[in-house]
Design a protein around this motif. Sequence first.
Motif, PDB file in Angstrom:
ATOM      1  N   GLU A 127       1.022  -1.239   0.111  1.00  0.00           N
ATOM      2  CA  GLU A 127       0.309  -0.097   0.462  1.00  0.00           C
ATOM      3  C   GLU A 127       1.064   1.383   0.266  1.00  0.00           C
ATOM      4  O   GLU A 127       1.045   2.299  -0.958  1.00  0.00           O
ATOM      5  CB  GLU A 127      -1.011   0.307   1.599  1.00  0.00           C
ATOM      6  CG  GLU A 127      -2.268  -1.052   1.187  1.00  0.00           C
ATOM      7  CD  GLU A 127      -3.225  -1.036   2.279  1.00  0.00           C
ATOM      8  OE1 GLU A 127      -2.605  -0.262   3.498  1.00  0.00           O
ATOM      9  OE2 GLU A 127      -3.671  -1.946   2.794  1.00  0.00           O
ATOM     10  N   ASP A 130       2.802   1.494  -3.502  1.00  0.00           N
ATOM     11  CA  ASP A 130       1.451   1.690  -4.028  1.00  0.00           C
ATOM     12  C   ASP A 130       0.829   3.664  -3.997  1.00  0.00           C
ATOM     13  O   ASP A 130       0.975   4.489  -5.300  1.00  0.00           O
ATOM     14  CB  ASP A 130       0.437   1.087  -4.402  1.00  0.00           C
ATOM     15  CG  ASP A 130       0.574  -0.483  -5.075  1.00  0.00           C
ATOM     16  OD1 ASP A 130       1.867  -0.550  -5.234  1.00  0.00           O
ATOM     17  OD2 ASP A 130      -0.405  -0.649  -5.061  1.00  0.00           O
ATOM     18  N   GLU A 131       1.040   3.575  -2.893  1.00  0.00           N
ATOM     19  CA  GLU A 131       0.638   5.372  -2.659  1.00  0.00           C
ATOM     20  C   GLU A 131       1.472   5.719  -3.815  1.00  0.00           C
ATOM     21  O   GLU A 131       1.853   6.929  -3.974  1.00  0.00           O
ATOM     22  CB  GLU A 131       0.512   5.554  -1.274  1.00  0.00           C
ATOM     23  CG  GLU A 131       0.202   7.069  -1.057  1.00  0.00           C
ATOM     24  CD  GLU A 131      -0.466   6.777   0.397  1.00  0.00           C
ATOM     25  OE1 GLU A 131       0.125   8.500   1.039  1.00  0.00           O
ATOM     26  OE2 GLU A 131      -1.034   6.044   1.557  1.00  0.00           O
ATOM     27  N   ALA A 133       3.824   5.931  -5.626  1.00  0.00           N
ATOM     28  CA  ALA A 133       4.526   5.128  -7.188  1.00  0.00           C
ATOM     29  C   ALA A 133       3.697   6.208  -7.010  1.00  0.00           C
ATOM     30  O   ALA A 133       3.886   7.308  -8.877  1.00  0.00           O
ATOM     31  CB  ALA A 133       4.265   4.247  -7.444  1.00  0.00           C
ATOM     32  N   ARG A 134       2.639   6.941  -7.738  1.00  0.00           N
ATOM     33  CA  ARG A 134       1.346   8.055  -7.776  1.00  0.00           C
ATOM     34  C   ARG A 134       2.352   9.624  -7.502  1.00  0.00           C
ATOM     35  O   ARG A 134       1.607  10.243  -8.163  1.00  0.00           O
ATOM     36  CB  ARG A 134       0.553   8.280  -7.146  1.00  0.00           C
ATOM     37  CG  ARG A 134      -0.804   7.130  -7.364  1.00  0.00           C
ATOM     38  CD  ARG A 134      -1.661   6.950  -6.617  1.00  0.00           C
ATOM     39  NE  ARG A 134      -2.158   6.844  -5.089  1.00  0.00           N
ATOM     40  CZ  ARG A 134      -2.561   5.991  -4.578  1.00  0.00           C
ATOM     41  NH1 ARG A 134      -2.263   4.422  -6.029  1.00  0.00           N
ATOM     42  NH2 ARG A 134      -2.802   5.406  -3.544  1.00  0.00           N
ATOM     43  N   ASN A 135       3.518  10.086  -6.608  1.00  0.00           N
ATOM     44  CA  ASN A 135       3.943  11.308  -6.589  1.00  0.00           C
ATOM     45  C   ASN A 135       5.277  10.886  -7.657  1.00  0.00           C
ATOM     46  O   ASN A 135       6.479   9.455  -7.644  1.00  0.00           O
ATOM     47  CB  ASN A 135       4.669  10.984  -5.407  1.00  0.00           C
ATOM     48  CG  ASN A 135       5.107  11.844  -5.002  1.00  0.00           C
ATOM     49  OD1 ASN A 135       6.304  12.379  -5.198  1.00  0.00           O
ATOM     50  ND2 ASN A 135       5.418  13.070  -4.062  1.00  0.00           N
ATOM     51  N   PRO A 136       5.322  11.796  -8.992  1.00  0.00           N
ATOM     52  CA  PRO A 136       6.210  11.810  -9.658  1.00  0.00           C
ATOM     53  C   PRO A 136       7.555  11.987  -9.554  1.00  0.00           C
ATOM     54  O   PRO A 136       8.709  10.935  -9.596  1.00  0.00           O
ATOM     55  CB  PRO A 136       6.131  12.599 -10.483  1.00  0.00           C
ATOM     56  CG  PRO A 136       4.523  13.189 -10.342  1.00  0.00           C
ATOM     57  CD  PRO A 136       4.221  13.050  -8.957  1.00  0.00           C
ATOM     58  N   ALA A 139       8.073   8.122  -7.896  1.00  0.00           N
ATOM     59  CA  ALA A 139       8.069   6.664  -8.622  1.00  0.00           C
ATOM     60  C   ALA A 139       9.806   6.077  -8.893  1.00  0.00           C
ATOM     61  O   ALA A 139       9.326   4.815  -8.768  1.00  0.00           O
ATOM     62  CB  ALA A 139       7.080   7.184  -9.764  1.00  0.00           C
ATOM     63  N   THR A 143      10.334   2.240  -8.021  1.00  0.00           N
ATOM     64  CA  THR A 143      10.365   1.573  -9.200  1.00  0.00           C
ATOM     65  C   THR A 143      11.645   0.759  -9.603  1.00  0.00           C
ATOM     66  O   THR A 143      12.090  -0.574  -9.744  1.00  0.00           O
ATOM     67  CB  THR A 143      10.802   2.368 -10.764  1.00  0.00           C
ATOM     68  OG1 THR A 143       9.104   2.878 -10.731  1.00  0.00           O
ATOM     69  CG2 THR A 143      11.231   1.568 -11.899  1.00  0.00           C
TER      70      THR A 143
END
Length: 160
Positions: A127, A130-131, A133-136, A139, A143
Motif C-alpha cells: 500500500e 503504491d501510494e 508511486a503516484r508521486n512523480p 515513483a 520502481t
Amino acid sequence: MTATDPALTALANGWAALYVLYGRIEAHLERALQSGHGLSVREYSLLDVLSRQHDGDGGHLQMKQVADAVVLSQSATTRLVTRLEDRGLLSRYLCPTDRRGIYTDVSEAGLKLLEEARPTNDAALREALDEAARNPELAPLVTAVEAIDPARRLRPEPAR
C-alpha cells in the motif's frame, strides 16, 4: 555567496526523496503493525532477522550484526531485545563455544506473532509503495525498490 555544485544539489535532492519515501513507508508499516499486532517496525524487523538464524557455521548473529541488520545502535538493540524477551517473544543464551558471546533466538510465541504479522507487513508495504508511486518524485525510487531481486536479501556483515 558561493555557487552550489549542481551534481551535489542533485545528490542531495535524491537523498531527500529517498528519505521521504523511507519515512512514509515506515510510518505506514508502524500504524499497521501496531494496530494489528502490537509490534513496532523495529520489533518486527528484529524478529524477522532473528527468525532467519540457523544452527551451524554462520547461523547465529552477534549483537553487532543484529544491530546492523535492524539499523540501530548496539545499546538500542539491547534494549529492544530486552523488551521482546520480557514479552516472551525471544530468549538469550550463551554461545556454547565462546562464553562471552550471547545469542538470541525467537521463541515459539515470537515465531507465531511474526507469522501472523507478516501478511500485515507485506500488505502495508505494498500500500505504501503504491501510494508513493503516484508521486512523480518518488515513483523512480519505487520502481528501483520493486526491481530488487528478492533472492538477494540484504544480510548482516559477518562478525570480525
